[in-house]
Design an enzyme around this catalytic site. Structure first.
Site, PDB file in Angstrom:
ATOM      1  N   ARG A  17       0.848  -1.191   0.000  1.00 20.64           N
ATOM      2  CA  ARG A  17       0.000   0.000   0.000  1.00 20.64           C
ATOM      3  C   ARG A  17       0.881   1.237   0.000  1.00 20.64           C
ATOM      4  NH1 ARG A  17      -5.012   0.287   4.132  1.00 20.64           N
ATOM      5  NH2 ARG A  17      -5.601  -1.359   2.673  1.00 20.64           N
ATOM      6  N   LYS A  52       2.569  -7.831   4.814  1.00 22.95           N
ATOM      7  CA  LYS A  52       2.073  -6.611   4.175  1.00 22.95           C
ATOM      8  C   LYS A  52       3.214  -5.611   4.112  1.00 22.95           C
ATOM      9  CE  LYS A  52      -2.054  -5.210   2.633  1.00 22.95           C
ATOM     10  NZ  LYS A  52      -2.995  -6.053   1.879  1.00 22.95           N
ATOM     11  N   SER A  94     -17.547  -7.076  -0.302  1.00 15.21           N
ATOM     12  CA  SER A  94     -16.138  -7.286  -0.657  1.00 15.21           C
ATOM     13  C   SER A  94     -15.190  -6.276  -0.043  1.00 15.21           C
ATOM     14  CB  SER A  94     -15.978  -7.242  -2.182  1.00 15.21           C
ATOM     15  OG  SER A  94     -16.288  -5.937  -2.677  1.00 15.21           O
ATOM     16  N   ALA A  95     -15.707  -5.202   0.552  1.00 16.52           N
ATOM     17  CA  ALA A  95     -14.829  -4.177   1.124  1.00 16.52           C
ATOM     18  C   ALA A  95     -13.967  -4.771   2.232  1.00 16.52           C
ATOM     19  CB  ALA A  95     -15.653  -3.017   1.678  1.00 16.52           C
ATOM     20  N   LEU A 132     -19.734   0.990  -6.602  1.00 17.28           N
ATOM     21  CA  LEU A 132     -19.847   0.305  -7.888  1.00 17.28           C
ATOM     22  C   LEU A 132     -18.513   0.338  -8.631  1.00 17.28           C
ATOM     23  CD1 LEU A 132     -23.362   1.543  -9.086  1.00 17.28           C
ATOM     24  CD2 LEU A 132     -22.777  -0.695  -8.141  1.00 17.28           C
ATOM     25  N   GLY A 133     -17.469  -0.093  -7.937  1.00 20.24           N
ATOM     26  CA  GLY A 133     -16.176  -0.251  -8.594  1.00 20.24           C
ATOM     27  C   GLY A 133     -16.179  -1.519  -9.424  1.00 20.24           C
ATOM     28  N   VAL A 174     -15.648  -4.617  -8.640  1.00 17.66           N
ATOM     29  CA  VAL A 174     -16.363  -5.739  -8.019  1.00 17.66           C
ATOM     30  C   VAL A 174     -17.840  -5.405  -7.835  1.00 17.66           C
ATOM     31  CG1 VAL A 174     -16.554  -7.165  -5.947  1.00 17.66           C
ATOM     32  CG2 VAL A 174     -14.303  -6.595  -6.866  1.00 17.66           C
TER      33      VAL A 174
END
Length: 380
Positions: free
Chosen positions: A54, A90, A274-275, A191-192, A194
């Site tokens: 990230r 990560k 899904s977030a 509404l990305g 996915v």
């Protein structure tokens, strides 16, 4: 020779305490290219650590450290839940991805990744792209989630959205003893890539869908698409999505959206989205349970993206990824059932299942076997 005792201030002690549950934490600093990064490996019981990188303009190093430690621990559970032979890791790069990201910075970061010699594999996350990792891959082979033309698995939103649909079916089966999703009402936040795919599928099978998104163009796009499908779509303001009278709330945007304020507004039977990191705090899983709202742990619902990037390391195979994605249905159903039997909330049940898997593997890893096992015959 006299050995002097090193005095550590409170901040130093706090940092060491925060890192105590992790196997390894590396601070990466290359002033020549402006690289300031942290790589955290939480647990490699199940295999080499796997987790995205990230890039974000953290206000302080401590904020970045807090984020990377939390995210890497989450990856341990996510890998265990997805039943892949990887552990949790990560990385975070401190900086503005729009202004600070350069090819030189990415290549320098790649050298730090390479120094782990296969203990850590990484790919894209918030603030980084698949193309960024083409630069990283010039310095290390321990990357995944790259474009298809470079030997990668391609768009991970395809299996991820399919995983959400399997999760919706498992939830419907548990609540109403039917996998049928048509004819029900859904509230979709975001509404990305996915969220749009999930909304399109639900409209195709005749569902009633309430949607919200910060981008007007994508809202217009889903409305046009709905004109030719069996279902109906209604656009609502971002603050109003929580109060929609729907069967299932599907968060597909930012994390932390399930909190004290929004739980009061929710009128749904379940949450399946899904977030990442949907719960502001783990206590909110208990709050949902007490309110009678069935929560599908997000790291199980969205695990198909992880399944794909892990599978890519064994040479990409889309059919294999989709076959593995189907397992999300049964996995989630078992967690619902275990939570009911044990009298716990679904997050507790999911975490318990993951910890049990790790503990079982810790025992097996003490058993010597010659050579490399097939499950770790991965790209180096």
């Amino acid at each position: 020779m006299e050995i002097k005792k090193v005095a550590m201030n409170k901040n130093d002690l706090d940092r060491m305490e925060k890192m105590a549950g992790h196997e390894q934490v590396m601070f990466c600093n290359d002033p020549s290219v402006g690289l300031k990064a942290i790589i955290a490996i939480h647990d490699t019981t199940l295999g080499p650590a796997l987790g995205g990188t990230r890039m974000y303009p953290y206000a302080t190093v401590d904020k970045a450290l807090e984020d990377v430690l939390r995210l890497s621990e989450g990856m341990t559970y996510k890998c265990a839940a997805a039943d892949i032979d990887f552990g949790g890791g990560k990385a975070v790069i401190i900086g503005n991805p729009k202004t600070d990201k350069t090819a030189a910075l990415l290549r320098s970061f790649g050298q730090y990744v390479d120094s782990f010699n296969g203990r850590f594999y990484t790919g894209t996350d918030m603030g980084t792209t698949m193309n960024d990792f083409i630069q990283v891959s010039k310095e290390t082979n321990f990357v995944t989630g790259i474009p298809e033309v470079y030997g990668g698995g391609g768009d991970s939103s395809i299996p991820t959205s399919q995983g959400v649909i399997y999760s919706l079916q498992a939830t419907s089966q548990y609540l109403s003893e039917s996998r049928e999703l048509g004819g029900k009402t859904y509230a979709i936040q975001g509404l990305g890539k996915v969220g749009f795919k999930v909304a399109s599928y639900l409209l195709e099978i005749g569902a009633n869908v309430f949607v919200t998104d910060v981008h007007e163009d994508v809202l217009e796009k889903i409305k046009r698409k709905a004109n030719n499908l069996k279902g109906s779509v209604t656009v609502v303001n971002s603050d109003d999505i929580y109060g929609v009278d729907a069967d299932i709330f599907i968060p597909c945007a930012m994390g932390g959206v399930i909190n004290d304020h929004t739980i009061e507004q929710l009128r749904v039977k379940s949450i399946v989205g899904s977030a990442n990191n949907q719960l502001r705090s783990t206590k909110h899983a208990k709050d949902l349970h007490n309110k009678g709202i069935l929560y599908a742990p997000d790291y199980i619902v969205n695990s198909a993206g992880l399944i794909q990037v892990a599978d890519e390391l064994y040479e990409p195979n889309k059919d294999r990824v989709l076959l593995k994605t189907k397992e999300i249905y049964q996995s989630l159903l078992e967690i619902y059932q275990q939570a009911a039997v044990e009298g716990m909330n679904t997050l507790e049940a999911a975490n318990h299942k993951c910890r049990q898997k790790i503990e079982e593997q810790q025992h097996r890893n003490h058993f010597f076997s010659r050579g490399r096992r097939p499950k770790w015959n991965i790209r180096e």
